[in-house]
Design a protein around this motif. Sequence first.
Motif, short mmCIF file in Angstrom:
data_model
loop_
_atom_site.label_atom_id
_atom_site.label_comp_id
_atom_site.label_asym_id
_atom_site.label_seq_id
_atom_site.Cartn_x
_atom_site.Cartn_y
_atom_site.Cartn_z
N THR A 141 1.00 -1.24 -0.06
CA THR A 141 0.10 -0.11 0.03
C THR A 141 0.87 1.08 -0.09
N ARG A 186 -1.24 -5.10 -5.06
CA ARG A 186 -1.01 -3.58 -4.61
C ARG A 186 -2.46 -3.11 -4.46
N VAL A 188 -4.88 -0.03 -3.45
CA VAL A 188 -4.83 1.30 -3.66
C VAL A 188 -6.31 1.77 -3.13
N GLU A 193 -5.71 6.17 -8.32
CA GLU A 193 -4.33 5.82 -8.08
C GLU A 193 -3.67 4.90 -8.73
N LYS A 194 -4.51 3.69 -9.02
CA LYS A 194 -4.02 2.82 -9.77
C LYS A 194 -3.76 3.47 -11.28
N TYR A 198 0.12 5.05 -10.36
CA TYR A 198 1.10 3.76 -10.75
C TYR A 198 1.41 3.98 -12.14
N PHE A 215 -4.08 -5.19 -8.92
CA PHE A 215 -4.38 -4.10 -8.18
C PHE A 215 -5.95 -4.35 -7.35
#
Length: 499
Positions: A141, A186, A188, A193-194, A198, A215
């Motif tokens: 995270t 991951r 998020v 954000e993804k 990223y 994700f």
Amino acid sequence: MHIACFNPQGNFDQHDSYWTQHPDFGGQLVYVKELAFAFDRLGHETIIFTRRIEDEDWPEFQQPEEVYAGTNVRIVRISFGGKAFLPKEQLWPFLYEYVEGIRQWYHQAGYLPDAVTTHYGDGGISGAIFQQLTGVPYTFTAHSLGAQKLEKLMGTGVSYESLDQQYQFTTRLAAERTAISQAMIRFVSTQQEKEQQYFHTLYRDLFNQHKKLPFIVVPPGVNQDIFNDKPQTHDQAVTESIQQVLRRDVAKERQHLPWVIASSRLDPKKNVTGLVKAYGEHSQLQECCNLILAVRGIDDPQADMHRLKNEEQQQLASILELIQTYQLAGKIGFVNLSGQQQLAAAYRETARRRGVFALTSLYEPFGLATIEAMACGVPVVVTANGGGQDILKKGNESFGLLVDPQQSAAIAEGIFSLMKDHVLWNTYHQKGLERVRSTFTWNAAADAYVKEMLKWKKKVQDKACQINVPDYFMKHESQHEDEFESIRARAAGIKSEHE
Ligand SMILES: O=c1ccn([C@@H]2O[C@H](COP(=O)(O)OP(=O)(O)O[C@H]3O[C@H](CO)[C@@H](O)[C@H](O)[C@H]3O)[C@@H](O)[C@H]2O)c(=O)[nH]1
Ligand SMILES: O=P(O)(O)OC[C@H]1O[C@](O)(CO)[C@@H](O)[C@@H]1O
């Protein structure tokens, strides 16, 4: 299930000491503590592994272990990197020692964790080292990725070399790249954000090499026992202390006005200066409201200056300069709020006066502060750079205003529109409350973490040991210059993707 959380920065204690009083004491601590409490409520044994600090200036972090009162959540403090408090930028060379300490702790305990969640780049690279040593996979995270911070700070005209010296961006980016690419999952906070954070040019290539990097979007929560719109008994004391500030700092004839409130760490990326400038340039806005700054526990800027770190002093000096330039004395107050209970009380009073919350960060990966203010019924004006996009928009529906933090006029107009238009204010007041209740709860977040960790652990079990941590993050620090040089060159060459 036994869950370990890796947070090497070392700033957890059961009294939440120093929250927002230092640049390293902010949202990550709130997020991990609340998530751990929610794991605990679901019946999972949870340990937060962090740093042991034996420093007379930071006595709260000295004991090797502590349990949060009223829960089973344990804080286990590992000694590494010496005894003194160190800011997060100086921890990188010691992370192997941190992980070795965790490994020994489990060795003595005679078992291994069922799941490891890691936090921020330093926790992430530690998770990768731990997996290399033990075979236990980890989730990552980010909380805040270096690329966006770097890009925005370079946009203010500072050179990469000097930012790298101050913030260790080359090492941070190298660590993040491994943490991202080797993690089992991951987590998020938003789709934004993804898809955007990223997929910044400094990470994007990782997704070409490792095509199936899953994700999972898990919206964080708000502690609604604290942040809600119901008046509490302690509210009166907080309101009275704000009144005192108003009586001291704000002209008598203006003391009844609503206010714009900003609350954050005093970090250049939070762009408190941008908000003050916006307020200073908009005379109609000044006529209808005051500006209340709840930053870094500052009560009296001149008297408090000496206890700030250098870069915080620069920030405060810039704010004071703007107050002078735009002749804002008598319209701005600094309030020292200690802790979230007081903050929530201040938000409720802001709502009662039909005020507005503003967060004008140059980049805000998510922004717990935004959803906390909404949970108290305060309409929000928030930076369009970052996770606010997903907090405040769902399809065509909107739950607050997004503004370009580098456009003073846009910030001021956004706030002014809420101050002037009562229907709009009422709409966002109500929709904000509903949005938080329906979408941002820690129980749902913890539930999603657990389900996904169980699912993915099964999938990766067979290849758990096959990960690749560069030598320079393992204890023998060899051969790192070439790779670091290539990251440094790429990072130094970035330009804002949104310019
Ligand atoms: O006097 C105060 C003022 C604030 N807070 C708390 O400090 C936190 C600040 O969190 P956030 O607004 O999320 O900002 P950061 O400290 O910058 O946190 C980082 O980590 C968060 C969690 O992932 C992300 O939401 C942010 O975007 C990221 O920058 C909030 O929970 C506040 O309640 C206090 O406890 N006391
Ligand atoms: O400004 P940065 O380095 O991107 O990081 C955000 C910081 O916020 C925090 O979440 C505050 O707790 C830290 O973990 C982290 O150091």
